[in-house]
Design a protein around this motif. Structure first.
Motif, PDB file in Angstrom:
ATOM      1  N   VAL A  43       0.832  -1.207   0.000  1.00  0.00           N
ATOM      2  CA  VAL A  43       0.000   0.000   0.000  1.00  0.00           C
ATOM      3  C   VAL A  43       0.866   1.254   0.000  1.00  0.00           C
ATOM      4  N   GLU A  44       1.994   1.230   0.709  1.00  0.00           N
ATOM      5  CA  GLU A  44       2.828   2.422   0.849  1.00  0.00           C
ATOM      6  C   GLU A  44       3.835   2.595  -0.276  1.00  0.00           C
ATOM      7  N   ARG A  45       4.086   1.575  -1.054  1.00  0.00           N
ATOM      8  CA  ARG A  45       5.128   1.660  -2.083  1.00  0.00           C
ATOM      9  C   ARG A  45       4.754   2.657  -3.181  1.00  0.00           C
ATOM     10  N   SER A  60      -5.985  -2.872  -9.740  1.00  0.00           N
ATOM     11  CA  SER A  60      -6.981  -3.525 -10.578  1.00  0.00           C
ATOM     12  C   SER A  60      -6.990  -2.861 -11.959  1.00  0.00           C
ATOM     13  N   PRO A  61      -7.341  -3.620 -12.999  1.00  0.00           N
ATOM     14  CA  PRO A  61      -7.333  -3.051 -14.352  1.00  0.00           C
ATOM     15  C   PRO A  61      -8.158  -1.769 -14.442  1.00  0.00           C
ATOM     16  N   GLY A  62      -7.525  -0.724 -14.962  1.00  0.00           N
ATOM     17  CA  GLY A  62      -8.184   0.564 -15.113  1.00  0.00           C
ATOM     18  C   GLY A  62      -7.921   1.533 -13.987  1.00  0.00           C
ATOM     19  N   ASP A  63      -7.373   1.048 -12.864  1.00  0.00           N
ATOM     20  CA  ASP A  63      -7.122   1.912 -11.711  1.00  0.00           C
ATOM     21  C   ASP A  63      -5.691   2.432 -11.659  1.00  0.00           C
ATOM     22  N   GLY A  64      -4.829   1.938 -12.548  1.00  0.00           N
ATOM     23  CA  GLY A  64      -3.427   2.319 -12.513  1.00  0.00           C
ATOM     24  C   GLY A  64      -3.020   3.184 -13.688  1.00  0.00           C
ATOM     25  N   HIS A  65      -1.751   3.102 -14.055  1.00  0.00           N
ATOM     26  CA  HIS A  65      -1.177   3.957 -15.084  1.00  0.00           C
ATOM     27  C   HIS A  65      -0.958   3.261 -16.423  1.00  0.00           C
ATOM     28  N   VAL A  66      -1.231   1.975 -16.528  1.00  0.00           N
ATOM     29  CA  VAL A  66      -0.961   1.251 -17.770  1.00  0.00           C
ATOM     30  C   VAL A  66      -1.906   1.714 -18.872  1.00  0.00           C
ATOM     31  N   ASP A  67      -1.353   1.954 -20.048  1.00  0.00           N
ATOM     32  CA  ASP A  67      -2.124   2.383 -21.217  1.00  0.00           C
ATOM     33  C   ASP A  67      -2.674   1.147 -21.934  1.00  0.00           C
ATOM     34  N   PHE A  68      -3.807   0.642 -21.452  1.00  0.00           N
ATOM     35  CA  PHE A  68      -4.360  -0.573 -22.049  1.00  0.00           C
ATOM     36  C   PHE A  68      -4.925  -0.326 -23.439  1.00  0.00           C
ATOM     37  N   ALA A  69      -5.406   0.872 -23.725  1.00  0.00           N
ATOM     38  CA  ALA A  69      -5.861   1.166 -25.084  1.00  0.00           C
ATOM     39  C   ALA A  69      -4.703   1.002 -26.058  1.00  0.00           C
ATOM     40  N   GLY A  70      -3.526   1.483 -25.674  1.00  0.00           N
ATOM     41  CA  GLY A  70      -2.350   1.324 -26.523  1.00  0.00           C
ATOM     42  C   GLY A  70      -1.933  -0.129 -26.651  1.00  0.00           C
ATOM     43  N   ILE A  71      -2.008  -0.886 -25.552  1.00  0.00           N
ATOM     44  CA  ILE A  71      -1.613  -2.297 -25.583  1.00  0.00           C
ATOM     45  C   ILE A  71      -2.541  -3.109 -26.478  1.00  0.00           C
ATOM     46  N   ALA A  81      -3.340  -3.593  -4.399  1.00  0.00           N
ATOM     47  CA  ALA A  81      -3.019  -3.258  -3.014  1.00  0.00           C
ATOM     48  C   ALA A  81      -4.213  -2.698  -2.260  1.00  0.00           C
ATOM     49  N   LEU A  82      -5.259  -2.271  -2.977  1.00  0.00           N
ATOM     50  CA  LEU A  82      -6.363  -1.570  -2.333  1.00  0.00           C
ATOM     51  C   LEU A  82      -7.715  -2.260  -2.507  1.00  0.00           C
ATOM     52  N   LYS A  83      -8.040  -2.620  -3.713  1.00  0.00           N
ATOM     53  CA  LYS A  83      -9.408  -3.067  -4.031  1.00  0.00           C
ATOM     54  C   LYS A  83      -9.637  -4.518  -3.618  1.00  0.00           C
ATOM     55  N   GLU A 124     -12.893  -9.622  -5.085  1.00  0.00           N
ATOM     56  CA  GLU A 124     -14.155  -9.918  -5.769  1.00  0.00           C
ATOM     57  C   GLU A 124     -14.646  -8.717  -6.571  1.00  0.00           C
ATOM     58  N   GLN A 125     -14.410  -7.512  -6.073  1.00  0.00           N
ATOM     59  CA  GLN A 125     -14.762  -6.331  -6.856  1.00  0.00           C
ATOM     60  C   GLN A 125     -13.879  -6.237  -8.094  1.00  0.00           C
ATOM     61  N   GLY A 126     -12.577  -6.493  -7.914  1.00  0.00           N
ATOM     62  CA  GLY A 126     -11.670  -6.456  -9.048  1.00  0.00           C
ATOM     63  C   GLY A 126     -12.037  -7.465 -10.110  1.00  0.00           C
ATOM     64  N   ALA A 127     -12.400  -8.673  -9.691  1.00  0.00           N
ATOM     65  CA  ALA A 127     -12.792  -9.703 -10.657  1.00  0.00           C
ATOM     66  C   ALA A 127     -14.093  -9.322 -11.355  1.00  0.00           C
TER      67      ALA A 127
END
Length: 349
Positions: A262-264, A270-281, A301-303, A306-309
């Motif tokens: 959590v602190e790092r 979860s997909p969509g909650d981070g910085h990865v450009d999935f549209a580009g991928i 680290a947060l979600k 079951e919500q993530g799935a």
């Protein structure tokens, strides 16, 4: 591309519906998944030895999943693959991945791991799968940051040994007609493009040595994960849809200062909650006509898992691209033939 699918490893538990393959299948299908990637370290969930020996067992697995509208995407031997190559510094920690009778016996544990991979090759063939997912293990990882200075030849020897250990396994997968996709992952000797190239050289450019592409691990290394697809797309056979974020501060960066997840500054999301450009991928993979599965690997680290799935299937479906069958500007085609083309260029024939 096929999907959405879900890697089941993070959801196996002691309570229903997470305590059986049928329960997990019904739960995953209820969230909109059409495929599952199955871990093979728990015989109660999936009996790897039986699957390697019995086509009828594999037919039964396929039929049970089909009742839920699901297919097997790949089998996973991430834990067993890790044990093919373990530096002694990690022996005690990785002993937990092996049967109790082999703990404290690294040589015997490694023999067992190799046999597990060979069983996975036959099981994948019996299930009619094209690809298998695993880790490479690591001999050189303690020396990833060169301080003190690495002795000359250390890394070369590590990869030579890695090649010696994996070549017979890759040959077994070749005999089974199945690609072996290594997840490129920190903690493994195969953790970026250069280390994968070193490995390819050590196994003679083996045609079955391929890649499980997971952009979360590249983002946390500050690696260009879109350019990675441009370079290695011919070897990419599997895909984990996993997100991450990197928020360096004045106090901590890529290495994380030994903090909890959590602190790092760099952490999985979860997909969509981070910085990865999935549209580009997804665009890059469509451009190169990727034929494999898009598999959600939930780690956040947060979600709540079951919500993530529950959100993951819709996320993948919204990003999958159906390739166009004709150019978008066909409506304005001139209808010119080769003679007209010659005239347009001022050529005579």
């Amino acid at each position: 591309m096929k999907g959405p699918a879900l890697f089941l490893a993070q959801f196996v538990g002691k309570a229903a519906p997470f305590d059986s393959l049928d329960g997990l299948a019904g739960w995953a299908a209820g969230h909109g998944y059409v495929g599952v990637q199955i871990p093979t370290n728990d015989p109660a969930l999936f009996d790897l030895a039986q699957a390697a020996q019995s086509k009828s067992y594999c037919e039964d697995i396929a039929a049970r999943l089909d009742r839920h509208g699901l297919r097997v995407t790949e089998l996973s031997t991430h834990l067993q693959g890790q044990l093919v190559a373990v530096h002694p510094a990690y022996d005690l920690l990785f002993d937990g991945f092996a049967p109790a009778a082999l703990r404290g016996k690294p040589a015997e544990r490694q023999v067992w791991a190799v046999e597990q991979l060979k069983l996975a090759a036959r099981a994948s063939r019996n299930l009619g799968l094209a690809t298998h997912a695993t880790f490479s293990g690591a001999l050189a990882w303690p020396y990833v940051y060169p301080w003190p200075q690495r002795p000359q030849g250390l890394i070369e020897e590590a990869f030579s040994e890695l090649g010696r250990r994996w070549t017979p396994i890759l040959d077994a997968f070749d005999e089974a007609g199945v690609d072996l996709a290594y997840e490129i992952h920190p903690g493994e000797d195969l953790h970026d493009g250069i280390s994968f190239e070193r490995f390819l050289e050590s196994v003679g450019e083996h045609r079955r040595a391929t890649i499980l592409y997971d952009p979360s691990h590249f983002l946390l290394q500050a690696l260009d994960y879109l350019a990675f697809i441009d370079i290695y797309h011919e070897r990419i056979r599997a895909f984990h849809v996993k997100d991450a974020e990197l928020n360096p501060t004045g106090r901590s960066g890529v290495y994380g200062g030994y903090q909890g997840w959590v602190e790092r500054p760099g952490r999985f999301r979860s997909p969509g909650d981070g910085h990865v450009d999935f549209a580009g991928i997804f665009s890059r993979l469509a451009q190169y006509d990727y034929q494999g599965w898009a598999v959600v690997e939930w780690e956040c680290a947060l979600k709540h898992p079951e919500q993530g799935a529950a959100e993951g299937a819709a996320f993948v479906r919204s990003h999958m691209i159906r390739r166009a069958e004709r150019p978008f500007d066909d409506f304005a085609a001139s209808g010119a033939d080769s003679a007209t083309n010659a005239r347009l260029l001022g050529l005579t024939r």
